[in-house]
Design a protein around this motif. Structure first.
Motif, PDB file in Angstrom:
ATOM      1  N   LYS A  17       0.826  -1.169   0.058  1.00 18.75           N
ATOM      2  CA  LYS A  17      -0.061   0.080   0.045  1.00 18.75           C
ATOM      3  C   LYS A  17       0.727   1.469   0.024  1.00 18.75           C
ATOM      4  CE  LYS A  17      -1.974  -1.238   4.133  1.00 18.75           C
ATOM      5  NZ  LYS A  17      -1.343  -2.342   4.286  1.00 18.75           N
ATOM      6  N   SER A  18       1.869   1.489   0.842  1.00 18.07           N
ATOM      7  CA  SER A  18       2.696   2.742   0.832  1.00 18.07           C
ATOM      8  C   SER A  18       3.610   2.669  -0.034  1.00 18.07           C
ATOM      9  CB  SER A  18       3.701   2.722   2.141  1.00 18.07           C
ATOM     10  OG  SER A  18       2.711   2.609   3.311  1.00 18.07           O
ATOM     11  N   THR A  19       3.902   1.651  -0.966  1.00 20.41           N
ATOM     12  CA  THR A  19       4.653   1.626  -2.104  1.00 20.41           C
ATOM     13  C   THR A  19       3.940   2.090  -3.129  1.00 20.41           C
ATOM     14  OG1 THR A  19       6.154  -0.079  -1.251  1.00 20.41           O
ATOM     15  CG2 THR A  19       6.321   0.294  -3.702  1.00 20.41           C
ATOM     16  N   ALA A  21      -2.940  10.158   1.306  1.00 22.91           N
ATOM     17  CA  ALA A  21      -2.808  10.090   2.771  1.00 22.91           C
ATOM     18  C   ALA A  21      -2.597   8.644   3.171  1.00 22.91           C
ATOM     19  CB  ALA A  21      -4.041  10.544   3.255  1.00 22.91           C
ATOM     20  N   ASP A  22      -1.322   8.340   3.733  1.00 23.96           N
ATOM     21  CA  ASP A  22      -1.149   7.028   4.158  1.00 23.96           C
ATOM     22  C   ASP A  22      -1.207   6.720   5.660  1.00 23.96           C
ATOM     23  OD1 ASP A  22      -0.003   4.552   4.299  1.00 23.96           O
ATOM     24  OD2 ASP A  22       2.111   5.066   3.546  1.00 23.96           O
ATOM     25  N   GLU A  23      -2.329   5.817   5.811  1.00 23.60           N
ATOM     26  CA  GLU A  23      -2.710   5.647   7.351  1.00 23.60           C
ATOM     27  C   GLU A  23      -2.700   7.066   8.105  1.00 23.60           C
ATOM     28  OE1 GLU A  23      -1.548   2.079   8.818  1.00 23.60           O
ATOM     29  OE2 GLU A  23      -0.789   1.406   7.161  1.00 23.60           O
ATOM     30  N   PRO A  24      -3.521   8.036   7.688  1.00 22.53           N
ATOM     31  CA  PRO A  24      -3.474   9.324   8.330  1.00 22.53           C
ATOM     32  C   PRO A  24      -3.877   9.422   9.764  1.00 22.53           C
ATOM     33  CG  PRO A  24      -5.144   9.267   6.946  1.00 22.53           C
ATOM     34  CD  PRO A  24      -4.548   8.150   6.619  1.00 22.53           C
TER      35      PRO A  24
HETATM   36 MG   LIG Z   1       2.267   1.158   4.782  1.00 24.56          MG
END
Ligand SMILES: [Mg+2]
Ligand SMILES: Nc1ncnc2c1ncn2[C@@H]1O[C@H](COP(=O)(O)OP(=O)(O)O)[C@@H](O)[C@H]1O
Length: 228
Positions: A48-50, A167-170
């Motif tokens: 996901k973050s990638t 937004a990454d796990e904000p």
């Molecule tokens: Mg991640």
């Protein structure tokens, strides 16, 4: 249906060392139309973050193309990608990523000045007001709670008035009350400012509010569904 503002075509991201290769994202194709609120879910380590990093131009695909607002990010130089990011893409991270030496007001104002806006100070104050921090403009990150720091990061992300918010796990490091407030701001401001929001989340309540939910599993799209 409008033209996609984010388009991934057969994107693979892998890391290699010697004979060993780890495929983090495996042949992903996606088109996200302008204005859509997309939730990206999936287990830890699924990529996901990638995926978000590629959309932000913070990372480059090993194969395939990532096009954001008409720019093929993988084909451009670092400076050009940074310029496009400043103009078009706002990013919010789980860990806030604020600069410790800048006040809340400066954090929001500096990108506006870099974008050449003559009303940077006024616009920054408006954005801080919108996130409920009108009285905290002179405070540094260390003087703010986690939820307040994330609200400054949101004001900064919307300051570029770019068209894409990532937004990454904000809400991942916030208690549920602060997390709810941060979520309301992101979703509400996304609607008001007509941006496109791609949010990585573990929270099923957030995913339920999205227009579309993309599930990653082992670097591939496991499911991709529009809300009814
Ligand atoms: Mg991640
Ligand atoms: N630069 C890197 N080098 C080696 N492995 C990486 C790198 N970046 C990510 N990974 C690995 O790729 C997988 C996916 O990572 P990530 O995108 O952070 O997943 P998620 O955000 O879904 O938890 C994980 O196994 C992670 O360890």
């Amino acid at each position: 249906m409008s033209a996609p503002i984010i388009q991934l075509d057969r994107v693979t991201r892998s890391v290699s060392s010697g004979a060993w290769t780890l495929t983090i994202l495996d042949d992903i194709s996606l088109a996200i139309p302008a204005g859509q609120f997309v939730a990206v879910i999936g287990p830890s380590g699924s990529g996901k973050s990638t995926l978000l990093g590629l959309m932000a131009g913070l990372d480059r695909p090993t194969r395939g193309t990532v096009i954001v607002d008409g720019h093929d990010l993988g084909s451009l130089g670092e400076d050009e990608v940074a310029r496009i990011r400043g103009r078009t893409i706002g990013v919010v991270f789980q860990s806030f990523h604020l600069i410790p030496t800048l006040t809340a007001q400066e954090t929001v104002q500096v990108p506006l000045e870099l974008a050449g806006r003559t009303d940077a100070a006024r616009r920054a104050a408006q954005l801080l007001d919108r996130v409920g921090l009108a009285q905290r403009g002179h405070h540094h990150p260390v003087q703010l709670s986690g939820g307040e720091q994330q609200r400054v990061a949101i004001a900064r992300a919307f300051a570029s008035e770019g068209s894409v918010l990532l937004a990454d796990e904000p809400t991942g490091s916030l208690d549920s009350r602060s997390g709810d407030m941060v979520l309301e701001l992101l979703v509400g401001m996304n609607t008001e400012l007509h941006t496109t929001l791609v949010m990585v989340t573990h929270n099923p309540d957030i995913a339920r509010r999205a227009d579309r939910v993309i599930t990653l599993a082992d670097g591939r799209v496991g499911s991709d569904s529009l809300s009814s």
